[in-house]
Design a protein around this motif. Structure first.
Motif, PDB file in Angstrom:
ATOM      1  N   UNK A 108       1.006   0.035  -0.457  1.00  0.00           N
ATOM      2  CA  UNK A 108       2.451   0.247  -0.291  1.00  0.00           C
ATOM      3  C   UNK A 108       3.236  -1.056  -0.436  1.00  0.00           C
ATOM      4  N   UNK A 109       2.605  -2.183  -0.122  1.00  0.00           N
ATOM      5  CA  UNK A 109       3.308  -3.462  -0.220  1.00  0.00           C
ATOM      6  C   UNK A 109       3.667  -3.806  -1.662  1.00  0.00           C
ATOM      7  N   UNK A 110       2.890  -3.276  -2.606  1.00  0.00           N
ATOM      8  CA  UNK A 110       3.165  -3.552  -4.019  1.00  0.00           C
ATOM      9  C   UNK A 110       4.474  -2.895  -4.482  1.00  0.00           C
ATOM     10  N   UNK A 111       4.970  -1.940  -3.708  1.00  0.00           N
ATOM     11  CA  UNK A 111       6.204  -1.243  -4.096  1.00  0.00           C
ATOM     12  C   UNK A 111       7.460  -1.880  -3.487  1.00  0.00           C
ATOM     13  N   UNK A 112       7.287  -2.938  -2.709  1.00  0.00           N
ATOM     14  CA  UNK A 112       8.435  -3.603  -2.090  1.00  0.00           C
ATOM     15  C   UNK A 112       9.270  -4.317  -3.163  1.00  0.00           C
ATOM     16  N   UNK A 113      10.581  -4.336  -3.022  1.00  0.00           N
ATOM     17  CA  UNK A 113      11.437  -5.011  -4.022  1.00  0.00           C
ATOM     18  C   UNK A 113      11.256  -6.536  -4.024  1.00  0.00           C
ATOM     19  N   UNK A 114      10.899  -7.103  -2.870  1.00  0.00           N
ATOM     20  CA  UNK A 114      10.683  -8.550  -2.783  1.00  0.00           C
ATOM     21  C   UNK A 114       9.201  -8.766  -2.528  1.00  0.00           C
ATOM     22  N   UNK A 115       8.497  -9.344  -3.502  1.00  0.00           N
ATOM     23  CA  UNK A 115       7.068  -9.574  -3.331  1.00  0.00           C
ATOM     24  C   UNK A 115       6.625 -10.702  -4.254  1.00  0.00           C
ATOM     25  N   UNK A 116       5.486 -11.301  -3.892  1.00  0.00           N
ATOM     26  CA  UNK A 116       4.910 -12.349  -4.721  1.00  0.00           C
ATOM     27  C   UNK A 116       3.443 -12.516  -4.346  1.00  0.00           C
ATOM     28  N   UNK A 117       2.618 -12.840  -5.342  1.00  0.00           N
ATOM     29  CA  UNK A 117       1.189 -13.011  -5.109  1.00  0.00           C
ATOM     30  C   UNK A 117       0.793 -14.437  -5.479  1.00  0.00           C
ATOM     31  N   UNK A 118      -0.050 -15.039  -4.650  1.00  0.00           N
ATOM     32  CA  UNK A 118      -0.586 -16.378  -4.932  1.00  0.00           C
ATOM     33  C   UNK A 118      -2.070 -16.393  -4.554  1.00  0.00           C
ATOM     34  N   UNK A 426       2.522 -11.518  -0.627  1.00  0.00           N
ATOM     35  CA  UNK A 426       3.706 -11.602   0.227  1.00  0.00           C
ATOM     36  C   UNK A 426       4.647 -10.457  -0.120  1.00  0.00           C
ATOM     37  N   UNK A 427       5.154  -9.779   0.868  1.00  0.00           N
ATOM     38  CA  UNK A 427       6.165  -8.735   0.657  1.00  0.00           C
ATOM     39  C   UNK A 427       7.191  -8.817   1.782  1.00  0.00           C
TER      40      UNK A 427
END
Length: 450
Positions: A108-118, A426-427
């Protein structure tokens, strides 16, 4: 069937459309109340608008609109609308705040409007410790849920700001309550106590006192519970004759005891025992206050004189009178005086209003001052709801600040262990000011990467 009826009623009074409609009606009627002078004598409306229009105004209480039954009814309906609207929506806010932020799937976090992966080249435990330390250092209070190969952090701030709009609702209700408490109509018709709240006027001649006022709407007499005396009234004029400033020097008395003296001017009222007196008008009289003193002695007298009237001062053997005057409208500019001590021909001279004249006579030198008498027009208001209105306005400012400038922010950080170290997702979300939150969100990630 009962539930359907109840829901229909609630949905009507919780409707934003109803709130906007009532606000439109209140704004429109307030404009009308601003354009049409309030609390003027009936003859004023007949002269300005005609007999039929004046009767229509009287029928709908437009001449005292803010105390009319229908305007107070609109305020009450708007209050019900706000109460029902808030009662229906506040439980939803509590449900949002009580929701467990850790009970969310990583998908569900992948659907957040503000997100980033590191990715960080460190073990899961090290990454978790760094993230926990980073969040705490920035004032967040993270909660954590982990399994063997993953860990989820959740932190939120400003959840209470979701109540900002309801603080505004509460402030409006307080203001409306203050308006109802301060209404003379409520005091007269519901409380049966006209002294609780009123608006009226006094026309008080110099040197006289009163213990009551006359209400605007009904013309009833309302006792003040004390006496107000007008000691003097002074007025200054522009060169063209227009009034510049006017001031009433008054004394408050109870049981013949002087309790307070004050000057009342425009924008400088007097308040005593909850009653506020405003300088609103004046009325010049065609009588004059005379102050006469014989120099070199303690002999003096005061009197009120009308034109073409002789006044005698037997103790000094003096007689005097006004034989002519020059006026501009109702305002006297100067007076022609006849003055004698019965020892020579009378002295005849002009003296300006409220200015001193020196008279040389065989019996001595006299100092004479004549001042036109006035009645001061004061508006008297007792509004016990005023402090509620002021408090409601301050609360509204606080609520508007919360509603527009503060937000509920949530951060989710999901750490998944992989062969290169730790993969971090991050979401975040904010119910307001998304751009500002996104900037802080980016700063947080940059600090972690450093």
């Amino acid at each position: 069937m009962t539930n359907v009826k109840k829901n229909s009623f609630v949905s009507l009074f919780a409707s934003v459309q109803l709130a906007l409609f009532l606000l439109f009606l209140l704004a429109t009627t307030s404009i009308i109340g601003t354009l049409i002078p309030q609390n003027s004598p009936r003859a004023f409306y007949i002269e300005k608008y005609g007999q039929k229009t004046a009767q229509f105004f009287q029928l709908l209480d437009i001449t005292d609109m803010y105390n009319s039954w229908w305007f107070l009814g609109l305020l009450s309906l708007f209050a019900v609308n706000l109460i029902v609207c808030s009662a229906e929506r506040i439980p939803q806010v509590f449900r949002i705040l009580r929701r467990d932020g850790l009970a969310i799937s990583p998908e569900h976090l992948h659907r957040f409007p503000i997100k980033r992966e590191i990715c960080l080249p460190v073990p899961l435990e090290t990454a978790s410790n760094r993230i926990a330390s980073l969040l705490k250092g920035r004032g967040w209070s993270p909660r954590e849920k982990g399994s063997g190969t993953s860990c989820l952090f959740f932190a939120e701030r400003g959840g209470w700001t979701r109540f900002g709009v309801y603080v505004v609702h509460c402030s409006i209700l307080i203001i409306l309550a203050g308006a109802l408490i301060g209404s003379s109509t409520v005091a007269r018709k519901l409380l049966r106590n006209p002294q609780f709240a009123f608006k009226g006027s006094i026309m008080l001649p110099e040197g006289e006192s009163t213990d009551h006022i006359t209400t605007f709407k009904t013309g009833e007499r309302v006792d003040l519970g004390f006496q107000l005396r007008c000691d003097t009234f002074t007025i200054e004029y522009y060169p063209n004759g227009m009034p510049k400033t006017y001031r009433s020097h008054v004394t408050v008395l109870e049981n013949e005891q002087v309790l307070q003296t004050a000057d009342i001017e425009v924008n400088e009222p007097l308040t005593y025992k909850g009653v506020t007196f405003y300088q609103s008008s004046y009325q010049p009289y065609q009588n004059y206050r005379v102050t006469l003193q014989k120099k070199g002695s303690n002999t003096a007298t005061t009197a009120v004189i009308a034109p073409a009237t002789q006044i005698d001062w037997p103790e000094a053997g003096i007689s005097y009178g006004i034989i002519n005057r020059e006026s501009q409208g109702e305002v006297t500019r100067r007076l022609k005086i006849w003055f004698t001590d019965n020892q020579a021909d009378p002295s005849i001279f002009w003296v300006n209003n409220n200015q001193e004249a020196i008279i040389e006579r065989p019996s001595g030198t006299y100092q004479l001052t004549l001042a036109q008498l006035y009645a001061t027009g004061l508006q008297a208001t007792k509004d016990p709801g005023a402090w509620l209105v002021y408090g409601g306005c301050l609360l509204m400012l606080a609520g508007l600040y919360i509603a527009f400038f503060l937000s509920h922010r949530k951060i989710y950080i999901f750490i998944q262990e992989d062969k290169n170290g730790s993969h971090i997702l991050f979401a975040g979300e904010a119910n307001k000011n998304r751009m500002g939150f996104e900037a802080k969100f980016t700063e947080l990630i940059k600090e972690l990467e450093e």
